[in-house]
Design an enzyme around this catalytic site. Structure first.
Site, PDB file in Angstrom:
ATOM      1  N   GLU A  84      40.726  33.949  35.956  1.00  0.00           N
ATOM      2  CA  GLU A  84      40.918  34.743  34.744  1.00  0.00           C
ATOM      3  C   GLU A  84      41.448  33.819  33.653  1.00  0.00           C
ATOM      4  O   GLU A  84      42.523  33.228  33.803  1.00  0.00           O
ATOM      5  CB  GLU A  84      41.905  35.883  35.008  1.00  0.00           C
ATOM      6  CG  GLU A  84      42.092  36.779  33.801  1.00  0.00           C
ATOM      7  CD  GLU A  84      43.004  37.964  34.085  1.00  0.00           C
ATOM      8  OE1 GLU A  84      42.694  39.064  33.606  1.00  0.00           O
ATOM      9  OE2 GLU A  84      44.023  37.782  34.773  1.00  0.00           O
ATOM     10  N   LYS A 116      61.294  47.019  31.348  1.00  0.00           N
ATOM     11  CA  LYS A 116      61.414  45.624  30.919  1.00  0.00           C
ATOM     12  C   LYS A 116      60.100  45.253  30.219  1.00  0.00           C
ATOM     13  O   LYS A 116      59.101  44.973  30.866  1.00  0.00           O
ATOM     14  CB  LYS A 116      61.645  44.660  32.086  1.00  0.00           C
ATOM     15  CG  LYS A 116      61.934  43.220  31.585  1.00  0.00           C
ATOM     16  CD  LYS A 116      61.614  42.154  32.580  1.00  0.00           C
ATOM     17  CE  LYS A 116      60.204  41.650  32.490  1.00  0.00           C
ATOM     18  NZ  LYS A 116      59.878  40.926  31.213  1.00  0.00           N
ATOM     19  N   GLU A 148      48.841  46.956  38.182  1.00  0.00           N
ATOM     20  CA  GLU A 148      47.613  46.809  37.385  1.00  0.00           C
ATOM     21  C   GLU A 148      47.544  45.336  37.022  1.00  0.00           C
ATOM     22  O   GLU A 148      48.340  44.856  36.227  1.00  0.00           O
ATOM     23  CB  GLU A 148      47.680  47.725  36.159  1.00  0.00           C
ATOM     24  CG  GLU A 148      46.304  48.055  35.599  1.00  0.00           C
ATOM     25  CD  GLU A 148      45.819  46.993  34.639  1.00  0.00           C
ATOM     26  OE1 GLU A 148      44.961  46.179  35.061  1.00  0.00           O
ATOM     27  OE2 GLU A 148      46.278  46.963  33.493  1.00  0.00           O
ATOM     28  N   CYS A 180      42.831  42.498  30.523  1.00  0.00           N
ATOM     29  CA  CYS A 180      42.588  42.303  31.953  1.00  0.00           C
ATOM     30  C   CYS A 180      41.194  42.759  32.360  1.00  0.00           C
ATOM     31  O   CYS A 180      40.628  42.253  33.321  1.00  0.00           O
ATOM     32  CB  CYS A 180      43.648  43.039  32.767  1.00  0.00           C
ATOM     33  SG  CYS A 180      43.803  44.780  32.323  1.00  0.00           S
TER      34      CYS A 180
END
Length: 477
Positions: free
Chosen positions: A379, A170, A245, A279
């Protein structure tokens, strides 16, 4: 406009069961560039059934067959490099040269690494009279993000193919075209029907259905920490293997003996690469208190020199963020930084000068950032750098480790041994010493809430393998 309203299931492009059409927008122009259908649970069932059916034969395929298959994938990928680059730039706004040289080539490197590893991996070993064998983990669900679309697809699909797994992907519904082209590449390469399947959709529907599906043996997910927690909860029902992750808030420690003029400038430029949407972006710059004024001066000049604009231009260094939603989130966090008292050194809220539309963000640098501020903890996933100060090495290490995340980081020093000593005390899965780049053969992943497991290289291949002990397989002398 690209019509992507079919799913790749059991070796062919099929009509989805889900009826909702989603417009895919170019973040530089706000124009509709593609349309996809959002899948539903019926689409997931069909794709999983195809992968389940294909698993017995593919899991028993020979190493030589899978080597030949990956060699064809490399060949077919090479034939579509420019198509992939254009799609990446169009969908998520990466500057075209960045797409060609980094986004697309990262994908190719993972396929080549998986191929190289497959050639030299022995899937069995002898321990006394026991034979220990490594076998494919089974049917895998792969849920991938928009920020490095090909990197994240290939670092899952390539080792899974090498291991003998079957899979359902996906991709991000925000940037799906690269995944559709990749499915065409795999089809052209002759991946057997049902081994690789693609279903578009959103996380709460397709992602959740894959994570919870009783016939999925493993979920490999890349995305936000919050979404990763939801995947883990859904997967726990039948204790399937989970590889995550997730997010990061990486610290970049610049020690007092570093070349500040060079290192600060470079660090600012690297933070703005991919519009800060990585990231492992090193979004916290830690410098000695005595070097703050100098750091601010260099960082301001570096940020203001970043050429922001049309990602289709080869002169552009930084394109837009991926969507209006992401733009609003980044703007809100920049405003929070201002409201909480951080010093705005460069950038700020609103569109950059000369850009009146599109999802563009000013390359932004804050100083005077303290550990409790929102911009030091959350973040941001945009081109926003926080400069923080430390008293001494111990203080720098403590500040770096004061985070729920532990993905990446950096240490700069004129003395490599000193840099290594500091790096050894940072609680993260990766550390860059003196500007060293990542290596597709080495492990990628994090500690704490940055994830579970590792991707890339033989560590990534191991994630797609189960271990079986066959006692008494070797006769006693």
């Amino acid at each position: 406009m690209h019509n992507l309203q079919k799913f790749y299931i059991d070796g062919q492009w099929v009509e989805p069961q889900g009826e909702q059409v989603l417009d895919v927008l170019n973040p530089a122009t706000d124009a509709v560039v593609s349309q996809i259908r959002l899948g539903n649970e019926s689409d997931v069932e069909r794709a999983v059934a195809a992968a389940v059916k294909a698993f017995p034969a593919f899991s028993q395929s020979s190493k030589e067959e899978r080597i030949a298959l990956l060699e064809r994938v490399v060949e077919c990928y090479n034939a579509r490099l420019e198509d992939l680059a254009q799609a990446t730039t169009e969908e998520m706004g990466a500057p075209i040269e960045f797409s060609r040289n980094l986004q697309v080539m990262a994908g190719l490197s993972h396929i080549k690494v998986a191929l190289s590893l497959l050639k030299k991996t022995d899937f069995s070993e002898q321990i006394g009279t026991t034979t220990v064998v490594k076998e494919p983990v089974g049917v895998c669900a792969m849920i991938t993000p928009w920020n490095w679309p090909l990197n994240q697809i290939t670092c899952k699909v390539a080792p899974a193919l090498a291991a003998g797994c079957t899979m359902v992907l996906k991709p991000s519904e925000v940037a799906p075209r690269t995944a559709h082209i990749f499915a065409e590449i795999l089809h052209e390469a002759g991946v057997p029907a049902g081994v690789f399947n693609l279903v578009d959709g959103d996380g709460p529907t397709v992602g959740a259905a894959l994570s919870a599906h009783p016939q999925i043996d493993m979920v490999s997910f890349t995305g936000s920490t919050q979404a990763g927690k939801q995947v883990s909860i859904a997967a726990a029902e039948n204790l399937k293997k989970v590889s995550l992750e997730l997010g990061g808030k990486s610290a970049n420690i610049i020690l007092d003996d570093a070349d500040f003029a060079k290192v600060v400038r470079r660090s600012v430029k690297e933070m703005m690469a991919n519009t800060g949407q990585s990231c492992n972006a090193r979004s916290r710059m830690l410098v000695p208190e005595s070097r703050l004024a100098e750091t601010i001066e260099i960082a301001k000049a570096a940020a203001e020199s970043v050429v922001t604009g049309d990602p289709s231009s080869t002169a552009t260094a930084m394109g837009p963020v991926v969507s209006a939603l992401q733009w609003q989130r980044v703007q809100a966090l920049i405003q929070t930084g201002i409201d909480e008292g951080a010093e705005l050194v460069a950038g700020g809220t609103g569109l950059p000068d000369g850009l009146e539309s599109g999802c563009y963000v000013k390359p932004t640098v804050f100083a005077g950032v303290t550990p409790e501020m929102t911009i030091a903890r959350e973040e941001i996933f945009g081109p926003v750098l926080s400069i923080m100060t430390y008293k001494d090495e111990e203080d720098a290490i403590a500040i770096a480790n004061d985070s729920i995340y532990g993905l990446s980081g950096a240490v700069f020093s004129a003395d490599l041994e000193r840099a290594k000593a500091v790096a050894g005390r940072i609680r993260t899965g990766m550390i860059h010493l003196n500007g060293a780049s990542t290596d597709a053969r080495a492990p990628f992943g994090g500690y704490k809430q940055s994830g579970v497991g590792r991707e890339w290289g033989h560590y990534g291949l191991e994630e797609f393998l189960e271990t079986k002990a066959m006692f008494g397989a070797v006769p006693r002398d």
